[in-house]
Scaffold this active site. Structure first.
Site, PDB file in Angstrom:
ATOM      1  N   GLN A  34      65.420 -23.300 -40.428  1.00  0.00           N
ATOM      2  CA  GLN A  34      65.232 -24.869 -40.154  1.00  0.00           C
ATOM      3  C   GLN A  34      64.417 -25.145 -38.608  1.00  0.00           C
ATOM      4  O   GLN A  34      64.449 -24.370 -38.076  1.00  0.00           O
ATOM      5  CB  GLN A  34      66.832 -25.182 -39.861  1.00  0.00           C
ATOM      6  CG  GLN A  34      67.741 -25.240 -41.090  1.00  0.00           C
ATOM      7  CD  GLN A  34      67.506 -26.430 -41.780  1.00  0.00           C
ATOM      8  OE1 GLN A  34      67.896 -27.501 -41.622  1.00  0.00           O
ATOM      9  NE2 GLN A  34      66.816 -26.176 -43.092  1.00  0.00           N
ATOM     10  N   ASP A  44      68.903 -22.591 -38.777  1.00  0.00           N
ATOM     11  CA  ASP A  44      69.291 -21.645 -39.549  1.00  0.00           C
ATOM     12  C   ASP A  44      68.307 -20.820 -40.181  1.00  0.00           C
ATOM     13  O   ASP A  44      67.360 -21.379 -40.602  1.00  0.00           O
ATOM     14  CB  ASP A  44      70.402 -22.215 -40.585  1.00  0.00           C
ATOM     15  CG  ASP A  44      71.212 -23.284 -40.247  1.00  0.00           C
ATOM     16  OD1 ASP A  44      71.621 -23.282 -39.023  1.00  0.00           O
ATOM     17  OD2 ASP A  44      71.811 -23.896 -40.939  1.00  0.00           O
ATOM     18  N   TRP A  62      67.135 -30.277 -31.706  1.00  0.00           N
ATOM     19  CA  TRP A  62      67.394 -30.346 -33.154  1.00  0.00           C
ATOM     20  C   TRP A  62      67.134 -31.842 -33.549  1.00  0.00           C
ATOM     21  O   TRP A  62      66.967 -32.894 -32.664  1.00  0.00           O
ATOM     22  CB  TRP A  62      68.926 -30.462 -33.369  1.00  0.00           C
ATOM     23  CG  TRP A  62      69.275 -30.433 -34.786  1.00  0.00           C
ATOM     24  CD1 TRP A  62      69.156 -29.226 -35.615  1.00  0.00           C
ATOM     25  CD2 TRP A  62      69.594 -31.480 -35.980  1.00  0.00           C
ATOM     26  NE1 TRP A  62      69.769 -29.553 -36.937  1.00  0.00           N
ATOM     27  CE2 TRP A  62      69.969 -31.027 -37.152  1.00  0.00           C
ATOM     28  CE3 TRP A  62      69.727 -32.959 -35.587  1.00  0.00           C
ATOM     29  CZ2 TRP A  62      70.079 -31.666 -38.189  1.00  0.00           C
ATOM     30  CZ3 TRP A  62      70.063 -33.641 -36.403  1.00  0.00           C
ATOM     31  CH2 TRP A  62      70.323 -33.181 -37.841  1.00  0.00           C
ATOM     32  N   PHE A  72      67.330 -29.600 -45.508  1.00  0.00           N
ATOM     33  CA  PHE A  72      68.637 -28.852 -44.863  1.00  0.00           C
ATOM     34  C   PHE A  72      68.758 -27.367 -45.104  1.00  0.00           C
ATOM     35  O   PHE A  72      67.803 -27.292 -46.222  1.00  0.00           O
ATOM     36  CB  PHE A  72      69.981 -29.632 -44.762  1.00  0.00           C
ATOM     37  CG  PHE A  72      69.963 -30.415 -43.714  1.00  0.00           C
ATOM     38  CD1 PHE A  72      69.173 -31.016 -42.807  1.00  0.00           C
ATOM     39  CD2 PHE A  72      71.594 -30.828 -43.545  1.00  0.00           C
ATOM     40  CE1 PHE A  72      69.411 -31.909 -41.853  1.00  0.00           C
ATOM     41  CE2 PHE A  72      71.673 -31.919 -42.274  1.00  0.00           C
ATOM     42  CZ  PHE A  72      70.639 -32.123 -41.467  1.00  0.00           C
ATOM     43  N   SER A  73      69.577 -26.623 -45.060  1.00  0.00           N
ATOM     44  CA  SER A  73      69.534 -25.225 -45.248  1.00  0.00           C
ATOM     45  C   SER A  73      69.709 -24.888 -46.880  1.00  0.00           C
ATOM     46  O   SER A  73      70.391 -25.795 -47.586  1.00  0.00           O
ATOM     47  CB  SER A  73      70.627 -24.461 -44.385  1.00  0.00           C
ATOM     48  OG  SER A  73      70.142 -24.159 -43.235  1.00  0.00           O
TER      49      SER A  73
HETATM   50  C1  FRU Z   1      74.117 -25.328 -39.678  1.00  0.00           C
HETATM   51  C2  FRU Z   1      73.522 -26.683 -40.171  1.00  0.00           C
HETATM   52  C3  FRU Z   1      73.708 -26.690 -41.634  1.00  0.00           C
HETATM   53  C4  FRU Z   1      72.592 -27.718 -42.173  1.00  0.00           C
HETATM   54  C5  FRU Z   1      71.416 -27.377 -41.215  1.00  0.00           C
HETATM   55  C6  FRU Z   1      70.888 -28.494 -40.745  1.00  0.00           C
HETATM   56  O1  FRU Z   1      73.777 -24.776 -38.649  1.00  0.00           O
HETATM   57  O2  FRU Z   1      74.247 -27.713 -39.608  1.00  0.00           O
HETATM   58  O3  FRU Z   1      74.758 -27.097 -42.226  1.00  0.00           O
HETATM   59  O4  FRU Z   1      72.092 -27.421 -43.327  1.00  0.00           O
HETATM   60  O5  FRU Z   1      72.219 -26.927 -39.986  1.00  0.00           O
HETATM   61  O6  FRU Z   1      69.810 -28.376 -39.568  1.00  0.00           O
END
Ligand code: FRU
Length: 506
Positions: A65, A49, A73, A108-109
């Protein structure tokens, strides 16, 4: 750090250093065959994100991210790039790494705003895994903040909204200021797995109060609304609407809609502080392509509403993972409301400055079943094309991009039978296949198509609809061709611009 909940498990500076080394190692071995020329991506590692979009002290900032230690990921960090013109970008140091116990498994985001103190404030989610009753991994999430004087180096303030009931999926704060008060929305999942958006407010950005439930998704299958965004827009007549955006998890495909694993869209309605959001439309998708997720927006100093999204490679294979990187953002898009009260998204005006050489093909008719090579090798291009649909007799007609000697390609065509624009990867060389189809309403079809080294973005009829997908070409020359099937194609105008780099590739 004072309280236990904010205790560090590693000091932030060391965590950031390790992350920089992780990215540098992957970047050193990077293969650039598919690395974007004019989209934001990390030097190395995985990104998802866009985060913390803002204009601060004379520069545009985009955070994202980042997993710095691999091309999948993983434990999330905040990567960072900045620009003084939204055209040429430079890399900044990684802004946030997990260092507090509450964010042990990821920062996270979240979003960014200039505070009342003139500092740049980041709001984000601290994420950790906990073991559930049956040994499964459950997430435990809280909202955190960090501040900076220069927009580059951040001091963590720790938790600002705790999660005492240990609700799952409690994340992605978006903050804005209105009528002298700070507001925040974030997504959550109720114990019976309903996706909701909560509204909080604050006078000083540190102490936050629960205001109300802003929105509950009507579909009981939707269990989480990730990355909410909430902003006002006025139509050309001055009618003010609020746009509530979210990335819905758990929605099922419905014909041409919601075809992706998770789907990002919005609902237009009205809102007053203190009230619930009142929807006036159904859920609409931001983008009809395979890869558009977690969009976020911000207000530029000149009042434009600008949005970036993550081109989400949800379905493997992801060929670029072998190359030391994975994931890119979309082009920045300006979001507006038109005369009909409908949203339009168009590439920001600045994007035209990427053009560095234009071929004008004028107007012509492509013959029945004709295939014409427009350009025999180009890795970064913008195609502007107008089709007179009423003078076109072809069943399908349009572009083949990333067309290589082995006959692999991705198609962007007008389909007369469905009256849709189709982005079709059935003949794609590598990566996931499948097609997506976006509606359009008139007898005139104007396409603006951006082709990067492994992606395509399509804007239809001045941003009425958009489509964004990865497209990974075979080795060798990458041609752009024009094709008409079982009929003719009436082209009113066609130009191809070569595009220059935004300065992040090499
Ligand atoms: C969306 C998400 C968010 C989270 C982030 C983690 O793609 O799942 O909800 O904060 O990515 O990387």
């Amino acid at each position: 750090m004072t309280s236990d909940i904010n205790r560090e498990f590693i000091d932030h500076a060391s965590a950031l250093r390790a992350a920089e080394e992780g990215v540098a190692k992957l970047a050193a071995g990077r293969n650039d065959r598919w690395y974007p020329k004019f989209h934001i991506a990390s030097d190395g590692g995985w990104i998802n994100d866009p985060n913390g979009l803002c204009y601060y002290k004379g520069r545009w900032h985009v955070f994202y991210q980042l997993h710095p230690f691999g091309t999948q990921w993983g434990p999330m960090h905040w990567g960072h790039v900045s620009s003084d013109d939204m055209i040429t970008w430079r890399r900044e140091p990684i802004a946030l790494a997990p260092s507090l116990n509450v964010e042990r498994d990821g920062v996270f985001s979240g979003s960014a705003v200039e505070g009342d103190d003139g500092r740049l404030w980041l709001f984000y989610t601290g994420h950790r895994w906990q073991e559930g009753p049956n040994g499964e991994q459950e997430n435990l999430e809280v909202q955190c903040a960090a501040v900076s004087d220069d927009g580059v180096h951040f001091e963590k303030l720790g938790v600002i909204i705790d999660n005492p009931d240990r609700l799952f999926h409690f994340r992605d704060p978006k903050v804005w200021k209105q009528d002298g008060r700070w507001y925040m929305v974030f997504g959550m999942s109720t114990p019976d797995k309903r996706g909701q958006i909560l509204l909080y407010s604050s006078e000083n950005m540190r102490a936050w109060h629960y205001e109300r439930l802003l929105f509950r998704h009507p579909n009981p299958g939707v269990y989480m609304l990730e990355c909410p965004d909430f902003f006002p827009l006025s139509d050309p007549n001055g009618n003010l609407r609020w746009v509530l955006c979210f990335s819905a998890m758990g929605e099922h495909p419905n014909g041409f809609s919601n075809r992706n694993l998770h789907n990002a869209g919005y609902v237009i309605g009205t809102w007053e502080p203190g009230e619930r959001f009142q929807p006036q439309t159904e859920f609409r998708m931001w983008d009809w392509g395979h890869n558009y997720y977690a969009p976020q927006s911000f207000e530029a100093p000149d009042g434009r509403r600008i949005q970036y999204a993550w081109m989400s490679p949800f379905i493997p294979p992801h060929p670029m993972q072998e190359d030391g990187w994975c994931g890119q953002l979309t082009l920045p898009r300006e979001v507006t409301l038109d005369h009909y009260g409908c949203i339009r998204t168009n590439p920001v005006e600045e994007t035209t400055a990427l053009r560095c050489g234009t071929t004008d093909f004028g107007s012509f008719v492509l013959d029945v079943n004709e295939n014409r090579v427009l350009c025999d090798d180009i890795d970064a291009a913008e195609i502007e094309m107008e089709i007179d649909v009423s003078e076109t007799t072809a069943e399908r007609a349009g572009l083949k991009i990333h067309s290589t000697d082995d006959n692999a390609h991705t198609c962007v065509y007008y389909d007369d039978q469905t009256h849709r624009v189709v982005l079709d990867r059935h003949a794609a060389a590598l990566g996931n296949r499948g097609y997506r189809a976006a509606p359009f309403t008139s007898h005139h079809l104007k396409l603006q198509v951006f082709v990067d080294r492994s992606s395509v973005e399509v804007f239809i009829n001045d941003g009425e609809q958009a489509m964004s997908s990865y497209s990974t070409p075979s080795p060798g020359k990458r041609a752009i061709e024009l094709n008409a099937e079982s009929g003719t194609l009436a082209i009113q105008s066609l130009r191809i611009h070569r595009l220059r780099s935004i300065g992040l590739d090499r």
